[in-house]
Write a protein that holds these residues in place. Structure first.
Motif, PDB file in Angstrom:
ATOM      1  N   PHE A 873      43.881  30.542  41.075  1.00  0.00           N
ATOM      2  CA  PHE A 873      44.897  31.522  41.451  1.00  0.00           C
ATOM      3  C   PHE A 873      44.252  32.798  41.990  1.00  0.00           C
ATOM      4  O   PHE A 873      44.693  33.346  43.008  1.00  0.00           O
ATOM      5  CB  PHE A 873      45.769  31.827  40.226  1.00  0.00           C
ATOM      6  CG  PHE A 873      46.896  32.769  40.507  1.00  0.00           C
ATOM      7  CD1 PHE A 873      47.997  32.365  41.232  1.00  0.00           C
ATOM      8  CD2 PHE A 873      46.853  34.076  40.040  1.00  0.00           C
ATOM      9  CE1 PHE A 873      49.045  33.238  41.494  1.00  0.00           C
ATOM     10  CE2 PHE A 873      47.889  34.952  40.294  1.00  0.00           C
ATOM     11  CZ  PHE A 873      48.986  34.529  41.032  1.00  0.00           C
ATOM     12  N   ILE A 874      43.217  33.276  41.328  1.00  0.00           N
ATOM     13  CA  ILE A 874      42.528  34.489  41.778  1.00  0.00           C
ATOM     14  C   ILE A 874      41.890  34.264  43.150  1.00  0.00           C
ATOM     15  O   ILE A 874      41.975  35.118  44.045  1.00  0.00           O
ATOM     16  CB  ILE A 874      41.460  34.899  40.742  1.00  0.00           C
ATOM     17  CG1 ILE A 874      42.135  35.452  39.480  1.00  0.00           C
ATOM     18  CG2 ILE A 874      40.496  35.914  41.330  1.00  0.00           C
ATOM     19  CD1 ILE A 874      41.171  35.731  38.355  1.00  0.00           C
ATOM     20  N   LYS A 875      41.248  33.122  43.321  1.00  0.00           N
ATOM     21  CA  LYS A 875      40.556  32.836  44.578  1.00  0.00           C
ATOM     22  C   LYS A 875      41.506  32.861  45.768  1.00  0.00           C
ATOM     23  O   LYS A 875      41.167  33.385  46.843  1.00  0.00           O
ATOM     24  CB  LYS A 875      39.865  31.480  44.479  1.00  0.00           C
ATOM     25  CG  LYS A 875      39.101  31.072  45.728  1.00  0.00           C
ATOM     26  CD  LYS A 875      38.464  29.710  45.545  1.00  0.00           C
ATOM     27  CE  LYS A 875      37.729  29.269  46.803  1.00  0.00           C
ATOM     28  NZ  LYS A 875      37.127  27.918  46.654  1.00  0.00           N
ATOM     29  N   LYS A 876      42.715  32.324  45.576  1.00  0.00           N
ATOM     30  CA  LYS A 876      43.641  32.231  46.697  1.00  0.00           C
ATOM     31  C   LYS A 876      44.526  33.461  46.854  1.00  0.00           C
ATOM     32  O   LYS A 876      44.751  33.923  47.976  1.00  0.00           O
ATOM     33  CB  LYS A 876      44.525  30.978  46.526  1.00  0.00           C
ATOM     34  CG  LYS A 876      43.769  29.673  46.642  1.00  0.00           C
ATOM     35  CD  LYS A 876      44.719  28.509  46.875  1.00  0.00           C
ATOM     36  CE  LYS A 876      45.397  28.604  48.220  1.00  0.00           C
ATOM     37  NZ  LYS A 876      46.274  27.456  48.490  1.00  0.00           N
ATOM     38  N   GLU A 877      45.009  33.999  45.753  1.00  0.00           N
ATOM     39  CA  GLU A 877      46.012  35.054  45.845  1.00  0.00           C
ATOM     40  C   GLU A 877      45.425  36.458  45.883  1.00  0.00           C
ATOM     41  O   GLU A 877      45.987  37.345  46.509  1.00  0.00           O
ATOM     42  CB  GLU A 877      47.009  34.935  44.686  1.00  0.00           C
ATOM     43  CG  GLU A 877      47.767  33.611  44.668  1.00  0.00           C
ATOM     44  CD  GLU A 877      48.425  33.304  45.994  1.00  0.00           C
ATOM     45  OE1 GLU A 877      49.073  34.203  46.566  1.00  0.00           O
ATOM     46  OE2 GLU A 877      48.279  32.165  46.486  1.00  0.00           O
ATOM     47  N   ALA A 878      44.292  36.674  45.212  1.00  0.00           N
ATOM     48  CA  ALA A 878      43.659  37.999  45.319  1.00  0.00           C
ATOM     49  C   ALA A 878      43.149  38.230  46.734  1.00  0.00           C
ATOM     50  O   ALA A 878      43.083  39.370  47.206  1.00  0.00           O
ATOM     51  CB  ALA A 878      42.512  38.113  44.314  1.00  0.00           C
ATOM     52  N   ALA A 879      42.796  37.141  47.408  1.00  0.00           N
ATOM     53  CA  ALA A 879      42.289  37.266  48.778  1.00  0.00           C
ATOM     54  C   ALA A 879      43.376  37.685  49.757  1.00  0.00           C
ATOM     55  O   ALA A 879      43.069  38.117  50.871  1.00  0.00           O
ATOM     56  CB  ALA A 879      41.675  35.941  49.219  1.00  0.00           C
ATOM     57  N   LYS A 917      35.896  40.961  44.360  1.00  0.00           N
ATOM     58  CA  LYS A 917      35.333  40.564  45.663  1.00  0.00           C
ATOM     59  C   LYS A 917      36.426  40.038  46.594  1.00  0.00           C
ATOM     60  O   LYS A 917      36.437  40.351  47.788  1.00  0.00           O
ATOM     61  CB  LYS A 917      34.267  39.499  45.452  1.00  0.00           C
ATOM     62  CG  LYS A 917      33.026  40.000  44.722  1.00  0.00           C
ATOM     63  CD  LYS A 917      32.033  38.869  44.480  1.00  0.00           C
ATOM     64  CE  LYS A 917      30.816  39.367  43.705  1.00  0.00           C
ATOM     65  NZ  LYS A 917      29.853  38.266  43.425  1.00  0.00           N
ATOM     66  N   ALA A 918      37.339  39.237  46.046  1.00  0.00           N
ATOM     67  CA  ALA A 918      38.416  38.691  46.873  1.00  0.00           C
ATOM     68  C   ALA A 918      39.331  39.807  47.386  1.00  0.00           C
ATOM     69  O   ALA A 918      39.804  39.769  48.529  1.00  0.00           O
ATOM     70  CB  ALA A 918      39.222  37.668  46.075  1.00  0.00           C
ATOM     71  N   LEU A 919      39.571  40.807  46.551  1.00  0.00           N
ATOM     72  CA  LEU A 919      40.430  41.924  46.954  1.00  0.00           C
ATOM     73  C   LEU A 919      39.779  42.722  48.078  1.00  0.00           C
ATOM     74  O   LEU A 919      40.452  43.186  49.003  1.00  0.00           O
ATOM     75  CB  LEU A 919      40.705  42.824  45.741  1.00  0.00           C
ATOM     76  CG  LEU A 919      41.778  43.894  45.912  1.00  0.00           C
ATOM     77  CD1 LEU A 919      43.131  43.245  46.186  1.00  0.00           C
ATOM     78  CD2 LEU A 919      41.850  44.781  44.673  1.00  0.00           C
TER      79      LEU A 919
END
Length: 1030
Positions: A873-879, A917-919
Motif C-alpha cells: 500500500f505504501i509503495k503504490k499510494e504514497a508515490a 522516499k515514495a512521497l
C-alpha cells in the motif's frame, strides 16, 4: 654468407637471440616481452636490415625479435610486419642478410620455449618461405643461393636436438622442427615440385618416430597438406603411409578420412582398408581408435607399450574429422548417414570405449568424444539421437552417482555438456529428454545421478516443444518407468512443477504456453484423473498448490492459473448447497476473465477478484471447511464490483481486507502470494475503515491472549481466565524463563523476517498445504487424551482400582480388597498419589509454556504478513500522495514502540523510510499534493501530526526517534505545501519547549532533523527566488 659472430656457439641451444645481454634500462613486462624506447622508435618507421649492423641496429633487431615472441597477439603481428618489410620490401636485402636472419634468428628461434616465440617466428617464416618459393619465386631470381633443400636443411640443423641437453631442451627442439615443417606446409609451396613434398614427408615420418607424442602432431601436418595437393600426389602419399604402417593408427584414420572427403573417387591402397568408416572396417577400427586419448608424452619410443594409467584431456584430432565427415554425409543423404553413424558409434565408441573391459582412460576419452559430438552435431539430430547409447549411459549414470567414483568429475562434465547443448539449441530438448528418461536412461534420472540435469534442461522448454516434452513425461503405463506407482507420480509431479516455473515468453506469438500447459496437466492429475490412486493425490495436490504459488508471483501467468482451475472436471450437484455455490463461482470466474467486460479502471480489480475465485474453488477441492464463508464474501465483492461506478462501491475494500487477513493467517505460501497480488490491485480502492481493519492487528499483544483476540471466537471470560493463568505462571516461572522465551522467539522471527522476500523453494510443499490448520488443531487434542490415559493408568496402579467403564476387565474381588488397606498401606498410596500429581503438574506447566511460545510466534508471523500488505500500500499510494497512506504511520510507530520482536520493529522502521522516499517522488512528479489533498484531509493531517508528536516521547530509543522524526517530516512537508506552515512550526516549537522544560523526553535527533529540513527548504526557496529574479 660466413657472417656468424664468434660468440654465437657459446649461447644456450634453446635461445633464439644472438646475445642474452640486456640493457639496464630495459624493463621486462608481464607478458615476457622487453620494451625499450629504441624499439618503439623502430616500430614507427620500418627500415631495411644491413649486412654489417651497427650497435644501434643490433639493439633494434634485438627489440624486434623480443617483441616477436610477445604473448600479446597484436604486438607479435606488428613486429612480424616490420621484420618482413625490413627483409623483403622493395628490392629486398642482400642474400647474406636474409641468410643471417633465417639461420641465426628465425629457424633457431623456433626451438625457444620463451613466451609465444614459436607463434611469432612461424608467422614471419611462413611469409618469407611463400615469397622465396611461391609465386614471386625470389629464390630463383634474387636469392639463388637459398635453394629449397638448403632452407629445409637450415631448419633441420637449427632444430636438431643432438645427443646433449636435458629433456626439456630436447622437447623444445622437436617442437621447433614441428613448427618449422608446418611453416613450409602453410606457405603453400610444396606441391609445385613433387620432390619438395617428398622431402618434407620424409622429415615428418622421421620426426614422428622420434617420440610417440609427436605422432598426432605430425599426422595433423599431413592432413593439412592433403587439402593442398592433387589427387595423384594424394594417392602416392597414402600408399607411402600404408607401406610405413601409418594407416592403422589414429593419425592414419584421420588422414584417410581427410583424403576421401577431398577426393571421394581416388584410388586407395588395397591394405589395410579403403575407408576406415565403412562397415567392413568397423571390426578392426575400435582397436585402432581406443588409444587415441592416451597421453604418450612420457614414452621413449613410438612402439613402446603404453601404460594404462595415463590419459590426456586433449581430444585427438581424428574425432573432429570423423564428426565433419558424418555432418557432410548427412547433408547429402540423412537416412544413410544416420544408419552409418549409428553402426559406427555402437561398434567403435559404445562397445570400444565403454565396454566392461575398457580401462578408465578409455572411458575418460569416451566422455570427451561424447561431449564433442554433442557440441558439433546440433545441425544433424541423428548424431545427437545415437550418442546416448546403452553402455555409455550406464557408465555415465554410475560414475555421476557418487563423488568417490574414479570418473565422477568427467561424468559431471559430460552432464554439463548435455545442459549446454540444450541451452544452445532448445529444439533438441524433446529428443535428449527422451534419451535420458527412457530407452537407455531411467525415468528418475536426476535422483539416480544426484544431479539436476533434467531439472535444468526443462527450463529451456518452449511453446514449440512443450507438447513433445509432456508426451515424454507422461507414460501410459507407469510400470514402463521402472518405478513403483508412488515414485513415478512423485517424479512426474516434480517435472511438471519445474515446467510450470518456466517464465512465459512475452514475445512469443504462439497460443500455447509452457507453464500453462504444465500446470493444466498437474492440476488434472491432482483433481480430475480417476486413474490416480487417492493415496497419491494428496501429495499431487500439495505440489499443485506450490506450483500455483509460483505462478501467482508472475502477473503475466495469471491466466494460466485460472485456466488450470477451470480445467478441473468434477461432478457437482447443482441442487446441493456447496455444489451449487461452486458452480456459480465457476460462472463468475469465467465472467471476470472475459476481456470484453474490462475497462481501464476495472481490469486490475476484476483480475484480482478472479484470482480469489480461483483460489476459493481450489480450496473447495482441497476440502477446506471455510470455503462457503469465502464464497459468500466473494459474492458480496463481485456484486459491488459489478456496479457502474467502481469508486462508488461502498464497502468493497472492507470485505477484501477481511478476506485477505483470513488468507494471510494461514501457513500457506499460495495464500500469502495471492493476498499480496489481490491487495496490490485494490490499493486505490482502500477506505479509511479498511486501513483501520488492516492496522488493528498490529496492536495485538504478542501472547496467547493476543492470539485469542485475533483468531478465537471464545467468550471474553475464557480470555480473562487465560490472562489470569498467564499472570499466575509469570509469578512462579520467574524472569529467567521469560528471557529464554523471548530469545527463542527472536531466533524464529529473525528467520521469518529474513525469508519475507525470498521465493519459495522447490520443496516448499509442506508450507503450502492448506490442511495444516486442521493438523495443528488435532495434535493438542491427541496429546491431551494421551496424558489423561496415562494419568488413569498411574492412578489405577497406585490405588489398585480401575475406571467404572473397565469393570468387565477387572479381576474378581478387586473392589473388596480396597476396603481392607492398613494405615501403612494408606500412607504408601498417599505418597504415590502425591508423586503422580507432582509429575502431572510439571507436565502441564511444560505444555503451557510451549503453548504460550507457539501463540507468540503465531501473532508475530501474522503481523509480518500484515506488514507485507501495508508495504504494498505504501509503495503504490504514497508515490501518488494518497491521503489515506498517511494513516498507516501512527500504527507503525506504535508497533515499533510496543513490539518485543526486533525484526518486526526493523521492518516497520524501514516501511516509514520507504514512505518518505515514495512521497518525495510524488512531489517531483507532474502533479502536486495540493491537487490531491482536500481541505478536510489537510485538517486530518494536522491532527495526525499532533498524534505523532504525542507518540514521540513514549520511547527513548534512537530507532524509534528516527522513525518518529521521519513520519513527522513526511506529514509536515505536505502541510507546508498547503500553507499550514504556522501550525507546523508552532507544534515543533511546543514540543521543543516541553522537551526543554523536562516535561517530555525526546531524542535530540528529532529536532536536529527538523532543523536540517528547514535549512534544506530555505536553500531551495532562495535558489528559486534567485532564478525568478534572473
Amino acid at each position: 654468407m660466413a657472417n656468424k659472430r664468434k660468440r654465437t656457439p657459446k649461447e644456450a641451444p634453446n635461445d633464439n637471440l644472438p646475445s642474452q645481454k640486456r640493457s639496464k634500462k630495459e624493463t621486462p613486462v608481464t607478458d615476457g616481452s622487453t620494451k625499450t624506447k629504441a624499439s618503439s622508435k623502430v616500430q614507427d618507421k620500418p627500415a631495411p636490415f644491413t649486412e654489417h649492423p651497427t650497435v644501434e641496429e643490433r639493439k633494434r633487431e634485438l627489440a624486434l625479435y623480443e617483441q616477436l615472441g610477445s604473448e600479446d597477439q597484436n604486438e607479435r603481428i606488428e613486429a612480424a610486419s616490420i621484420i618482413i618489410a625490413g627483409l623483403l620490401e622493395g628490392d629486398g636485402v642482400e642474400e647474406p642478410v636474409l641468410f643471417r636472419h633465417l639461420a641465426g634468428r628465425l629457424f633457431r628461434g623456433l626451438a625457444s620455449g620463451r613466451n609465444a616465440s614459436r607463434l611469432g617466428f612461424s608467422l614471419v617464416l611462413t611469409e618469407i618461405l611463400g615469397q622465396l618459393f611461391g609465386e614471386k619465386y625470389l629464390a630463383g631470381s634474387k636469392y639463388t643461393g637459398l635453394t629449397f633443400d638448403k632452407v629445409l636443411g637450415i631448419l633441420v640443423e637449427k632444430t636438431d636436438a643432438g645427443g646433449s641437453g636435458n629433456g626439456q631442451e630436447e622437447r623444445d627442439h622437436y617442437f621447433g622442427q614441428l613448427f618449422g615443417i608446418e611453416c613450409f606446409v602453410r606457405a603453400g609451396i610444396l606441391f609445385s615440385d613433387k620432390s619438395r613434398w617428398q622431402a618434407v614427408l620424409d622429415l615428418v615420418l622421421k620426426l614422428s618416430q622420434k617420440k610417440s607424442w609427436l605422432k598426432s602432431q605430425c599426422g595433423w601436418i599431413i592432413v593439412q597438406a592433403i587439402s593442398q595437393m592433387e589427387v595423384e600426389l594424394a594417392e602416392e602419399t597414402l600408399q607411402r603411409l600404408a607401406d610405413e604402417g601409418v594407416a592403422k593408427t589414429p593419425e592414419g584414420v584421420g588422414i584417410w578420412i581427410a583424403a576421401l572427403d577431398r577426393f571421394p573417387d581416388m584410388k586407395m591402397p588395397k591394405q589395410p582398408w579403403r575407408s576406415p568408416l565403412e562397415a567392413d572396417s568397423l571390426t578392426s577400427l575400435p582397436a585402432v581408435l581406443k588409444d587415441s586419448g592416451r597421453d604418450t608424452s612420457n614414452d621413449q619410443a613410438g612402439n613402446k607399450k603404453q601404460k594404462q594409467g595415463n590419459w590426456t584431456a586433449q581430444l585427438h584430432f581424428v574425432w573432429n574429422l570423423i564428426l565433419a565427415h558424418f555432418l557432410k554425409l548427412g547433408e547429402k543423404d540423412k537416412s544413410d548417414a544416420a544408419e552409418q553413424f549409428k553402426q559406427f558409434w555402437k561398434r567403435v565408441v559404445d562397445e570400444g570405449f565403454f565396454s566392461k573391459t575398457s580401462s578408465d582412460s578409455q572411458k575418460f576419452s569416451g566422455f570427451m568424444i561424447f561431449q564433442r559430438m554433442l557440441e558439433g552435431a546440433a545441425s544433424q539430430t541423428f548424431i545427437v539421437e545415437s550418442v546416448f547409447s546403452q553402455n555409455l549411459m550406464t557408465c555415465l549414470m554410475n560414475q555421476a552417482a557418487k563423488e568417490d567414483r574414479y570418473l565422477h568429475r568427467a561424468a559431471i562434465k559430460a552432464l554439463k555438456g548435455i545442459e549446454a547443448t540444450v541451452d544452445r539449441d532448445p529444439s533438441l530438448l524433446p529428443m535428449i529428454l527422451r534419451q535420458l528418461l527412457s530407452r537407455n536412461g531411467v525415468y528418475n534420472f536426476d535422483q539416480w545421478t544426484n544431479a539436476k540435469t533434467v531439472d535444468k534442461i526443462l527450463q529451456h522448454a518452449t511453446p514449440e516443444t512443450i507438447k513433445k516434452v509432456l508426451k515424454t513425461l507422461q507414460l501410459k503405463d507407469f510400470s514402463k518407468s521402472g518405478l513403483d506407482e508412488t515414485k513415478y507420480y512423485q517424479s512426474l509431479s516434480s517435472y511438471l512443477f519445474r515446467l510450470s516455473s518456466v517464465p512465459s515468453d512475452e514475445e512469443s506469438t504462439s497460443s500455447v504456453s509452457v507453464p500453462g500447459s504444465a500446470i493444466e496437466v498437474l492440476t488434472e492429475l491432482a483433481y480430475s484423473n480417476q486413474s490416480v490412486p487417492a493415496s497419491i493425490k494428496e501429495a499431487l495436490r500439495t505440489k499443485t498448490t506450490s506450483a500455483f504459488a509460483k505462478l501467482v508471483k508472475r502477473p503475466e501467468d495469471f491466466g494460466h492459473l485460472c485456466g488450470a482451475i477451470l480445467s478441473i472436471k468434477a461432478d457437482l450437484d447443482p441442487e446441493d448447497e456447496i455444489g451449487g455455490a461452486v458452480l456459480e463461482a465457476y460462472e463468475k470466474l469465467k465472467d471476470l476473465l472475459d476481456p470484453a467486460k474490462d475497462t481501464k479502471d476495472t481490469k486490475a480489480p476484476r483480475q484480482a477478484l478472479a484470482l480469489l475465485y480461483a483460489v476459493a474453488i481450489l480450496q473447495f477441492y482441497n476440502e477446506d471447511p471455510d470455503v462457503m464463508n469465502l464464497l459468500e464474501e466473494l459474492e458480496e465483492c463481485y456484486d459491488k464490483l459489478a456496479g457502474e461506478d467502481i469508486q462508488g462501491g461502498e464497502g468493497i475494500a472492507e470485505f477484501l481486507v477481511e478476506i485477505l487477513l483470513a488468507m494471510v493467517a494461514r501457513p500457506s505460501s499460495l495464500m500469502r502470494q495471492v493476498s499480496q497480488q489481490v491487495f496490490e490491485a485494490f490499493t486505490n480502492l482502500m477506505s479509511s475503515e479498511a486501513i483501520k481493519l488492516l492496522t488493528d492487528p498490529l496492536a495485538a499483544e504478542e501472547s496467547a491472549k493476543g492470539q485469542q483476540a485475533l483468531f478465537s471466537t471464545e467468550d471474553e471470560d475464557m480470555a480473562n481466565a487465560e490472562g489470569s493463568d498467564d499472570e499466575h505462571d509469570h509469578d512462579h516461572d520467574g524472569s529467567d524463563d521469560e528471557e529464554e522465551l523471548d530469545s527463542d522467539v527472536e531466533i524464529v522471527n529473525l528467520e521469518e523476517a529474513g525469508s519475507d522476500d525470498d521465493e519459495p523453494s522447490d520443496n516448499d510443499s509442506d508450507s503450502d498445504n492448506d490442511d495444516d490448520d486442521d493438523d495443528n488443531t488435532s495434535e493438542p487434542e491427541n496429546e491431551n487424551q494421551e496424558a489423561l490415559d496415562a494419568l488413569d493408568t498411574a492412578l489405577a496402579e497406585a490405588l489398585g482400582s480401575h475406571r467404572l467403564d473397565k469393570d468387565a476387565d477387572a479381576p474378581e474381588g478387586s473392589s473388596d480388597d480396597e476396603s481392607d488397606m492398613s494405615d501403612s498401606e494408606m500412607m504408601e498410596v498417599d505418597a504415590k498419589l502425591a508423586e503422580i500429581f507432582k509429575h502431572r503438574a510439571k507436565a502441564a506447566n511444560t505444555n503451557k509454556k510451549k503453548e504460550k511460545k507457539d501463540a507468540k510466534e503465531t501473532v508475530i508471523n501474522f503481523k509480518h504478513r500484515v506488514l507485507d500488505l501495508l508495504a504494498i500500500f505504501i509503495k503504490k499510494e504514497a508515490a501518488v500522495a494518497n491521503p489515506l497512506a498517511f494513516e498507516v504511520l501512527l500504527p507503525l510507530l506504535e508497533l515499533i514502540r510496543t513490539t518485543t520482536t526486533k525484526p518486526l520493529a526493523n521492518k516497520a522502521c524501514e516501511m516509514i523510510n520507504q514512505f518518505s522516499k515514495a512521497l518525495k517522488k510524488a512531489k517531483r512528479s507532474s502533479f502536486t499534493t495540493t491537487e490531491i489533498i482536500s481541505d478536510e484531509q489537510v485538517n486530518e493531517l494536522v491532527a495526525q501530526l499532533h498524534e505523532v508528536h504525542s507518540e514521540a516521547p513514549k520511547d527513548g530509543s534512537h530507532a524509534f526517534a528516527k522513525a518518529a522524526s521521519t513520519a513527522s517530516l513526511a506529514i509536515a512537508s505536505v502541510l507546508v505545501a498547503r500553507e499550514k506552515t504556522d501550525e507546523v512550526f508552532e507544534l515543533y516549537a511546543d514540543s521543543q519547549l516541553k522537551w526543554f522544560k523536562g516535561e517530555v523526553k525526546i531524542q535530540p535527533a528529532f529536532f536536529s532533523d527538523w532543523l536540517n529540513w528547514c535549512q534544506s527548504h530555505a536553500s531551495a526557496s532562495a535558489s528559486a527566488a534567485a532564478a525568478t529574479q534572473e
